[in-house]
Scaffold this motif. Structure first.
Motif, PDB file in Angstrom:
ATOM      1  N   ARG B  71       0.854  -1.196   0.000  1.00 17.86           N
ATOM      2  CA  ARG B  71       0.000   0.000   0.000  1.00 17.86           C
ATOM      3  C   ARG B  71       0.889   1.246   0.000  1.00 17.86           C
ATOM      4  N   LEU B  72       0.381   2.293  -0.644  1.00 15.93           N
ATOM      5  CA  LEU B  72       1.120   3.555  -0.740  1.00 15.93           C
ATOM      6  C   LEU B  72       0.542   4.568   0.259  1.00 15.93           C
ATOM      7  N   TYR B  73       1.411   5.182   1.022  1.00 10.80           N
ATOM      8  CA  TYR B  73       0.983   6.187   2.010  1.00 10.80           C
ATOM      9  C   TYR B  73       1.791   7.465   1.837  1.00 10.80           C
ATOM     10  N   ASP B  74       1.164   8.575   2.217  1.00 12.97           N
ATOM     11  CA  ASP B  74       1.856   9.853   2.236  1.00 12.97           C
ATOM     12  C   ASP B  74       2.753   9.891   3.486  1.00 12.97           C
ATOM     13  N   GLU B  75       3.793  10.699   3.408  1.00 15.39           N
ATOM     14  CA  GLU B  75       4.718  10.827   4.543  1.00 15.39           C
ATOM     15  C   GLU B  75       3.981  11.181   5.842  1.00 15.39           C
ATOM     16  N   SER B  76       2.946  12.043   5.715  1.00 16.65           N
ATOM     17  CA  SER B  76       2.204  12.484   6.897  1.00 16.65           C
ATOM     18  C   SER B  76       1.422  11.351   7.569  1.00 16.65           C
ATOM     19  N   GLN B  77       1.221  10.249   6.850  1.00 17.12           N
ATOM     20  CA  GLN B  77       0.482   9.113   7.409  1.00 17.12           C
ATOM     21  C   GLN B  77       1.403   8.110   8.080  1.00 17.12           C
TER      22      GLN B  77
END
Lengths: 175, 102
Positions: B71-77
């Motif tokens: 899964r791909l997540y943003d740095e903030s997550q």
């Protein structure tokens, strides 16, 4: 300035329906073709990763954007609008068929090659999205033939009166 | 004065193209500034493993129905740094993209 809609045959409910269908198809094909052209390298990579021969992926990566741009140009041009609707239906038939076969499990692997409009959709959602636009394109062809038939009929009953032609010519919606 | 006749489809196509291009231009800075991380999922396909992966196309090339491979997540997550970076528990299902197991 005036929108020459009536001159282009967009009269009545069917005419308006065809107009909305063409606008919907433009809203699909314009962003999709721009996305493929501006992101050509990643699009070509995703095509090569599809479960068919690499050379077919390469040919498809060039052919699809070209066909999509031709579809847009044909939809914009009154003379070639029928070809645009047929091309739109043909492309959608191929895409929908491909995803349908994939969903039936014909291939073990199916890497994603989605355009920007449909990023985030899974393959089932993608299938129904394509199916909807296939139906819209098909309805466009039906309405185009229907309107051509009724226009030809009305011209035949009205005859070739120059007065009537002038009257029809001025029935445009001014803005 | 000569009337200017407009082709509604040409106007619509130009407007759609302009909107598409503006979205694409707006997307680019966020893609380069905001870092995204791919995380491989555990064997059950429910929890992202610790440490982002860089070779997602090799490990998880497919995107099918289930987000159970990566899964791909943003740095903030995410929290932590380097190989100890993990996905914040409340953000596990708010992934931006995913890959599936074969």
């Amino acid at each position: 300035m005036e929108w020459n809609l009536k001159q282009q045959g967009f009269e009545g409910k069917k005419g308006i329906a065809l107009l909305l269908i063409i606008l919907a198809l433009l809203a699909l094909w314009v962003p999709v073709s721009i996305d493929k052209i501006t992101g050509f390298v990643s699009f070509q990579e995703s095509m090569i990763r599809q479960p068919f021969a690499d050379w077919m992926g390469k040919i498809a990566s060039y052919a699809l954007p070209v066909l999509e741009v031709i579809t847009v140009i044909c939809l914009l041009t009154e003379k070639y609008r029928k070809i645009g609707l047929i091309l739109s239906t043909a492309l959608m038939t191929v895409f929908t068929g491909y995803i349908g076969i994939a969903l039936l499990g014909a291939w073990e692997k199916l890497p994603c090659g989605c355009g920007s409009v449909i990023t985030g959709m899974n393959w089932t959602q993608h299938f129904f999205f394509n199916l909807a636009f296939l139906a819209i394109s098909g309805a466009g062809i039906y309405l185009w033939y229907n309107l051509q038939g009724s226009n030809a009929g009305s011209e035949a009953t009205e005859g070739g009166s120059a007065k009537r032609h002038i009257k029809n010519f001025s029935l445009t919606t001014k803005i | 004065m000569k009337k200017l006749k407009l082709n509604i489809f040409m106007v619509a196509a130009v407007a759609i193209a302009a909107v598409t291009m503006s979205f694409k231009m707006a997307e680019k800075p966020s893609a380069t500034v905001g870092t995204k991380y791919w995380f491989q999922m555990n064997a059950a396909g429910t929890t992202p493993l610790q440490g982002p992966i860089s070779n997602v196309d090799a490990l998880c090339p497919d995107q099918l129905e289930q987000p159970d491979c990566a899964r791909l997540y943003d740095e903030s997550q995410t929290t932590g740094t380097g190989s100890s970076r993990t996905v914040i528990a409340g953000q596990i299902n708010n992934y931006e993209d995913f890959r599936s197991k074969e």
